[in-house]
Write an enzyme that holds these catalytic residues in place. Structure first.
Site, PDB file in Angstrom:
ATOM      1  N   ASP A  63      -1.377  65.717   3.912  1.00 42.97           N
ATOM      2  CA  ASP A  63      -2.181  65.117   4.966  1.00 42.97           C
ATOM      3  C   ASP A  63      -1.744  63.653   5.099  1.00 42.97           C
ATOM      4  O   ASP A  63      -1.171  63.077   4.159  1.00 42.97           O
ATOM      5  CB  ASP A  63      -3.658  65.221   4.569  1.00 42.97           C
ATOM      6  CG  ASP A  63      -4.572  64.438   5.489  1.00 42.97           C
ATOM      7  OD1 ASP A  63      -4.472  64.629   6.717  1.00 42.97           O
ATOM      8  OD2 ASP A  63      -5.368  63.623   4.983  1.00 42.97           O
ATOM      9  N   MET A  64      -2.027  63.055   6.246  1.00 42.85           N
ATOM     10  CA  MET A  64      -1.600  61.671   6.451  1.00 42.85           C
ATOM     11  C   MET A  64      -2.751  60.682   6.277  1.00 42.85           C
ATOM     12  O   MET A  64      -2.835  59.973   5.291  1.00 42.85           O
ATOM     13  CB  MET A  64      -0.949  61.534   7.832  1.00 42.85           C
ATOM     14  CG  MET A  64       0.358  62.314   7.950  1.00 42.85           C
ATOM     15  SD  MET A  64       1.156  62.156   9.562  1.00 42.85           S
ATOM     16  CE  MET A  64       1.586  60.406   9.551  1.00 42.85           C
ATOM     17  N   THR A 121      -0.929  67.378   9.185  1.00 42.51           N
ATOM     18  CA  THR A 121      -1.842  66.370   9.708  1.00 42.51           C
ATOM     19  C   THR A 121      -2.633  66.837  10.925  1.00 42.51           C
ATOM     20  O   THR A 121      -2.206  67.747  11.639  1.00 42.51           O
ATOM     21  CB  THR A 121      -1.043  65.088  10.067  1.00 42.51           C
ATOM     22  OG1 THR A 121      -1.926  64.094  10.573  1.00 42.51           O
ATOM     23  CG2 THR A 121       0.027  65.376  11.121  1.00 42.51           C
ATOM     24  N   GLY A 122      -3.757  66.180  11.133  1.00 42.90           N
ATOM     25  CA  GLY A 122      -4.515  66.400  12.363  1.00 42.90           C
ATOM     26  C   GLY A 122      -3.949  65.599  13.517  1.00 42.90           C
ATOM     27  O   GLY A 122      -4.310  65.833  14.674  1.00 42.90           O
ATOM     28  N   LYS A 152      -4.527  74.213   8.844  1.00 46.99           N
ATOM     29  CA  LYS A 152      -3.331  73.767   8.126  1.00 46.99           C
ATOM     30  C   LYS A 152      -2.829  74.873   7.202  1.00 46.99           C
ATOM     31  O   LYS A 152      -1.629  75.009   6.979  1.00 46.99           O
ATOM     32  CB  LYS A 152      -3.637  72.491   7.341  1.00 46.99           C
ATOM     33  CG  LYS A 152      -3.928  71.277   8.211  1.00 46.99           C
ATOM     34  CD  LYS A 152      -4.179  70.038   7.376  1.00 46.99           C
ATOM     35  CE  LYS A 152      -4.470  68.816   8.242  1.00 46.99           C
ATOM     36  NZ  LYS A 152      -4.636  67.581   7.450  1.00 46.99           N
ATOM     37  N   ASP A 204      -7.938  65.002   2.139  1.00 44.48           N
ATOM     38  CA  ASP A 204      -9.207  64.321   1.865  1.00 44.48           C
ATOM     39  C   ASP A 204     -10.380  64.804   2.714  1.00 44.48           C
ATOM     40  O   ASP A 204     -11.514  64.420   2.468  1.00 44.48           O
ATOM     41  CB  ASP A 204      -9.048  62.809   2.083  1.00 44.48           C
ATOM     42  CG  ASP A 204      -8.879  62.448   3.549  1.00 44.48           C
ATOM     43  OD1 ASP A 204      -9.629  61.590   4.044  1.00 44.48           O
ATOM     44  OD2 ASP A 204      -8.013  63.043   4.222  1.00 44.48           O
ATOM     45  N   ASN A 258     -10.562  69.393   7.265  1.00 42.76           N
ATOM     46  CA  ASN A 258      -9.400  70.075   7.852  1.00 42.76           C
ATOM     47  C   ASN A 258      -8.308  70.354   6.821  1.00 42.76           C
ATOM     48  O   ASN A 258      -7.306  70.983   7.148  1.00 42.76           O
ATOM     49  CB  ASN A 258      -8.837  69.305   9.061  1.00 42.76           C
ATOM     50  CG  ASN A 258      -8.376  67.898   8.735  1.00 42.76           C
ATOM     51  OD1 ASN A 258      -8.514  67.419   7.617  1.00 42.76           O
ATOM     52  ND2 ASN A 258      -7.826  67.221   9.721  1.00 42.76           N
TER      53      ASN A 258
END
Length: 250
Positions: A10-11, A44-45, A176, A199, A202
């Protein structure tokens, strides 16, 4: 070295610190993983345009998962698969937002992001756009709860968040985790060989399905509860710690 072949990161709140930067330590350990033959991918979202500068910074030519799994890229600029969100639902989600004054909303389409300040041109229809994701942001827990309850009752969308104050909606079944499964097929590896870190809600599906699911120290409690391990925060080079401790150990 462990048997992990893919690290899906994740970013925001994970790879990036609170200044939206990749720390020197995180960049260094990502490079070490790449040098060891490990595939490191963003999960990532963010949309492609929001993720690309960071991929370029790290000189990544690896696959990317964007918009919570609605887009899977074989490498930057090379699209592998895209799953659209029906314009019927975008219309309903937009109307729901307008019924709750003061709620910020946004929607990703293949040609850009629309939001409360800049919605689609009235001369176009919802069907004229190719939609990927819709989101709400409000610090009013009661309002957010009402929106969540209504959308949940539709039983037609994947509902997550990327912060405790927002809601994110994707096409049903798109997460994801579903995107990482697709990456595994592309790479010829198993989900058991994946490390997934994040975190927010998602990230939960991926964290549960990966061989090693890692919650950041700053993660929402539900994410920590779903994870195999909890690492340092995004401000403490947690990604570097994951690679050092679990991916390149020994």
């Amino acid at each position: 070295m462990g048997n992990y072949k893919l690290v899906a990161l994740d970013m925001d709140g994970t790879l990036l610190n609170e200044q939206s930067e990749i720390s020197k330590e995180n960049a260094e350990w990502i490079q070490r993983a790449l040098d060891a033959g490990i595939t490191v991918s963003f999960s990532t979202g963010r949309g492609f345009r929001g993720a690309l500068p960071f991929a370029e910074q790290l000189k990544l030519e690896t696959p990317m998962i964007t918009v919570n799994g609605s887009e899977i890229w074989q490498k930057p600029h090379v699209l592998h698969k895209r799953t659209l969100l029906s314009p019927v639902y975008i219309k309903q989600l937009h109307e729901l937002a307008l019924r709750h004054e003061g709620t910020w909303f946004w929607a990703y389409s293949t040609n850009g992001i629309y939001n409360l300040e800049k919605w689609i041109d009235p001369s176009t229809t919802y069907e004229d756009h190719h939609w990927l994701k819709f989101g709400y942001y409000t610090e009013d827990d009661v309002v957010r709860g009402r929106i969540l309850q209504e959308v949940t009752e539709w039983d037609a969308l994947e509902i997550t968040n990327s912060s405790p104050q927002n809601l994110e909606l994707n096409a049903k079944g798109i997460t994801k985790a579903s995107a990482i499964r697709e990456l595994c097929s592309m790479l010829g590896i198993e989900m058991s060989q994946v490390v997934a870190a994040g975190d927010s809600l998602n990230d939960i599906a991926a964290i549960r399905e990966a061989g090693l699911g890692v919650a950041m120290g700053n993660a929402q409690q539900a994410v920590k509860d779903a994870a195999d391990v909890v690492t340092l925060t995004n401000n403490e080079n947690g990604v570097a710690e994951i690679i050092k401790q679990y991916v390149l150990k020994g």
